[in-house]
Every structure is written in C-alpha cells, then in structure tokens.
Scaffold this motif. Sequence first.
Motif, PDB file in Angstrom:
ATOM      1  N   SER A   1      -0.503 -57.194 -42.558  1.00 30.12           N
ATOM      2  CA  SER A   1       0.394 -56.051 -42.790  1.00 30.12           C
ATOM      3  C   SER A   1      -0.391 -54.768 -42.550  1.00 30.12           C
ATOM      4  O   SER A   1      -1.486 -54.593 -43.108  1.00 30.12           O
ATOM      5  N   SER A   2       0.159 -53.875 -41.712  1.00 32.87           N
ATOM      6  CA  SER A   2      -0.525 -52.607 -41.399  1.00 32.87           C
ATOM      7  C   SER A   2       0.495 -51.486 -41.259  1.00 32.87           C
ATOM      8  O   SER A   2       1.589 -51.698 -40.717  1.00 32.87           O
TER       9      SER A   2
ATOM     10  N   ARG B   1       4.022 -52.716 -39.801  1.00 32.40           N
ATOM     11  CA  ARG B   1       4.012 -53.881 -38.901  1.00 32.40           C
ATOM     12  C   ARG B   1       3.524 -55.073 -39.713  1.00 32.40           C
ATOM     13  O   ARG B   1       2.400 -55.078 -40.231  1.00 32.40           O
ATOM     14  N   VAL B   2       4.374 -56.080 -39.851  1.00 34.60           N
ATOM     15  CA  VAL B   2       4.061 -57.230 -40.696  1.00 34.60           C
ATOM     16  C   VAL B   2       4.277 -58.515 -39.909  1.00 34.60           C
ATOM     17  O   VAL B   2       5.210 -58.616 -39.097  1.00 34.60           O
ATOM     18  N   THR B   3       3.384 -59.485 -40.110  1.00 33.46           N
ATOM     19  CA  THR B   3       3.513 -60.790 -39.446  1.00 33.46           C
ATOM     20  C   THR B   3       3.474 -61.896 -40.499  1.00 33.46           C
ATOM     21  O   THR B   3       2.745 -61.812 -41.498  1.00 33.46           O
TER      22      THR B   3
ATOM     23  N   PRO C   1      13.182 -61.485 -37.017  1.00 36.61           N
ATOM     24  CA  PRO C   1      11.775 -61.377 -36.584  1.00 36.61           C
ATOM     25  C   PRO C   1      11.627 -61.832 -35.135  1.00 36.61           C
ATOM     26  O   PRO C   1      12.454 -62.577 -34.599  1.00 36.61           O
ATOM     27  N   VAL C   2      10.563 -61.351 -34.501  1.00 37.12           N
ATOM     28  CA  VAL C   2      10.221 -61.776 -33.147  1.00 37.12           C
ATOM     29  C   VAL C   2       9.273 -62.964 -33.266  1.00 37.12           C
ATOM     30  O   VAL C   2       8.143 -62.836 -33.766  1.00 37.12           O
TER      31      VAL C   2
ATOM     32  N   MET D   1       7.638 -58.505 -37.336  1.00 33.14           N
ATOM     33  CA  MET D   1       8.753 -57.587 -37.537  1.00 33.14           C
ATOM     34  C   MET D   1       8.229 -56.257 -38.049  1.00 33.14           C
ATOM     35  O   MET D   1       7.091 -56.156 -38.533  1.00 33.14           O
ATOM     36  N   PHE D   2       9.061 -55.224 -37.919  1.00 28.52           N
ATOM     37  CA  PHE D   2       8.717 -53.884 -38.383  1.00 28.52           C
ATOM     38  C   PHE D   2       9.675 -53.503 -39.512  1.00 28.52           C
ATOM     39  O   PHE D   2      10.887 -53.714 -39.413  1.00 28.52           O
TER      40      PHE D   2
END
Length: 535
Positions: A408-409, A418-420, A437-438, A446-447
């Motif tokens: 997460s950033s 921006r999180v994965t 989500p992508v 996803m953002f």
Amino acid sequence: MSFKLNENQQLSLFDSLAFLSERKQRMLERSWAKAFSDHIFCNIDESVFMPLYSEKSNSRPNAPINVIVGALIIKELTRMTDDEIIDECVFDFRFQYALHTTSFEEQPLSDRTFSRFRERNAAYELTTGRDLIHECVSGLSEKIREFMDIDTSIRRMDSMMIESNIRKMGRLELLYTCLSNLVRAVMQGGSATVPEGLRHYADRDDRNRVIYHDKDTPQSERIRKVIDDAVSFLPECREEYSDTDDYRLLARAIDEQTKDGGDGQRIPKGKEDGMDSSVLQNPSDPDATYRFKAGRRHRGYAANITEAVSENGSVVMDYQYDVNTRSDESFIRETIENSPVNDEAVAIITDGAYSSSGTDRLAAVKNIGVLTTGLSGRKPREILSEFRLSGDGKDVVSCPEGHAPKSSSFIHQSGSIRVTFLRCECEDCPHQAECRPVLKKRTARMFISPSSRQKVLERQGMSDEEKETLSLIGRIRNGIETVPSLIRNKYHVDRMPVRGKLRTKQFFGFKIAALNFTKMLRSIRGKELCRAFQD
C-alpha cells in the motif's frame, strides 16, 4: 459635449413602421427585435453615464446613450464588428425597430461612436474606480429577473479563465520587443539619443534575424546582448521618455527578467530565482497575468459569475472581472461584503474552491448560506466505506473481507492510495464486481481515493431527506457550468478585439447582457425552464 437624455420616443408622421404591410408587421412582432425593444432598450438607464459628459447645456449634445448601449448589446448578440453593426443599423429595419430609430432620417451612429464611448468609460473608471457599464448591465439584469419572475433566494456561482488576445513570448522575444518599441518611439520623436549600435532595433527585419534566424549564436548570448543594450539605453532617454508606456514597459521587463550580476551588470534570472505570476507576459497587454490551472497555462484574466435560479429559469445577476491570479474565495468574499443584510435566507451554491471558514462566518452575518458541492465525474463506489485506512488516511489496513494488502502506497500527485492484494484473495471474493480490481498474474491492484471514501461515509450518515436535498443542490450547481461554456464558444470571449483589463471588461459586460437577453427571449417563447427543479 453635454449630456442629454433620449426621452423623445414618439413616432413621427412619416415613420417607416407605418408603411409596413400587415404581414411584415406580424413577422416583426415575432422577431427578437420586439422583445429587445420592449424589455432591454426601454430599461437602459442613461443617467448612469451622465458623469462622462459636460454639465454645460450650451455645448453639442451627446449621441443617444440608450441607442449606443443597445447597439453594443446587439453587437455581442450577433457577433458583429463595430463597422458591421453600424451598417445593419442603417439598412436593417429590425435593428432600427429594436433601437427606436425608425423615425430618424439618419441613424445617430458613426464609425467612431462606439470607440469614443468605450474610451470615455475606460478613462472614467481609471480615475474614479467606478465601472458605469457594470452598473448599467446589472440594472438590466434586475429588470430581466423581474420579468422572468426569478427568485433571488437561490444563487449559484462559478469562475472562468479568459485568455488575453496575445501571443506567448519567450524571454528573448519579450526583451527584444520592449527595447525595439522604445527605440522606434525615440527615433520617430526626432531625438538623436539613439546610438548607432542600437538603430538596428528599429529595422523590422532585424527581429526575425535575432530571434529566429541567428542559429550560430547561442540564445543565452543573444539575451545578454539585448539586456546590455537595454540597460545602456534606458538612462539616455530617461529624462525625455520616462513618462511613456514604452519606457516603463522596458524598465519593467528588465527589472522582472534580470538580476544584479555584480559590477553594475544585469544578468538573466535563473529557475532558482523564481518569478511572480504578475510578470509582463506581452507588452501588447501589460495587465495580463499568468496562471497554471487544471493542467493548462493561462495568460489573461478571470471572471466570476453569479446567477439567480428558480423553476422559471436563470439570469446572470452580477459578474466580477480581474486578473487571473485572483482566487475564487476572494471573489465570493467581495460579493458577500457588498451584499446587504437579507431579511430572508439566501443560498449561494458553489464548488469547493470558494469555501473557507472566514467566508462562512462573513456570510452568516448577512443571512447568506454558502453551500459547496463537488462535481465529480462519477458517483463514488459504496464499497469504499468498508475499506479500513490507517490513522493518517494514507494506507489501507484491510479490505471488506478482512484481508491485509500485500502493499500500500500513497500517491501525493493524485491524492489516492495504490493498493495490491494477492490474486487468490480477490479472484473468488464476493465483492470483486464492486471493487473492480485489475487482476495481474499474482496480484490484484486497485486505487482508492480517501476523499471519495469520505463522501460515501458522509452520505451513508444522511437521512433520505438530506440525500434528496444534496442531490438537488448538485443538480442546481451543475447548471452554472453552461454559462462559461456559452460565453466562450458562442460569444468568443477568448478572442476579444481589445487588450487590457479595463477594455476587455467592457466587452465582457456587454456579452453578459447579450446572454441575459437570450435567456429572456427563450423564456418568452416558453423554453427557458430550470431542469433541476423539474425532476
């Protein structure tokens, strides 16, 4: 020139209107000229412009003010030039009918009538600070509002950038142009103070050679050469030309674009020195300022528009015009300060740029409520409220299913996170369609926008009645967005044939009057209704 009211509106015995056929008279009654004659021309307050003329009654009287102002409004309505509108007033019967000049043997307008009228207004505002055209247009707006029966308890506000009709100049071209203008002015004045080495600046072909064609000399050297020539030339013509615009603009450009390099020399400023947004952009328009907004560079001015709206339609009640470095918050603060204390509550609907605690306190004293609303392109996803964020709101702690993110950033440029997550966690998740989500090979990205998440949380805490009110406010606010678009695309505000804040403001005022007349004409024809109140 003395001031005289155009009070004699009686038709003469040989008025052209009496010789029209019944069919032509019916066509005239249905045209725009009838509405303009009845509701615009008759409501133009000529006495507003009395200070522009002499109080002596034994001098030549002025041209009819209501004819001049009416013609200038029609000029913006039809997008004609000064010469074209004069021709139409002479040959088109509708223009004469709208301006009540059908009984005139000769139309009371000449090729200099409009320019002299604008010059008088600009000179008067420069010395007194009073904008007579703004007062006249505001008075007409109030008459139109009364005719359309629009309540003033709900108003909406928006601002727009207005481009000055100037070209973009680099540092070399700006300094060269200012120096060239002063050299030409001195040489045309018959003065012998121009040194031989500077006379080439008066040659019109020299400009292209220095700025574009001299590729062998580095641009930095060409800039230094122009600066040195300007610094040496300014003291020589200070005594005779210090009061001229050309001298002041060159001195201003040198002061803004250069700094002291030691030993009495001036050198170009660097990026580390910084320059204010009010620096000279082009000597053709010294008032224009620079602003970077919404990813675009603007050189010119800004206008703020206040529109009254109700179920019967809308009308622009007031406008403000200034350099484009002025903030939206200062525009609404000035509006509130100039407003009287209202007996009944007044709501001003704006976007978030107008909001501040100081403005809200000042508005409350005047019984005014400032309602701000965002114009997001799409409705925030409800699922955002179920994501848990860290205390500072810049990291995602867990998703709606309780999964901790892989990474997460926070992205400062966009204000989003921006999180994965692991692909396996999102692939079979029941909220996948809502989160969208992508999916990558091993992760799902996803953002998340903290501001959108906050809007969802606020909305969830509202009652159904509050949600409906918020929705109505948003629909009302959206309507003001059409006004800048109309002024820009229909009335060509970015291509005004004049430069300078005072002169462009005059044209802008007449464009507002033309826009209000169009709204009134649509109301007469049963087309001007506010859709926000109809839903």
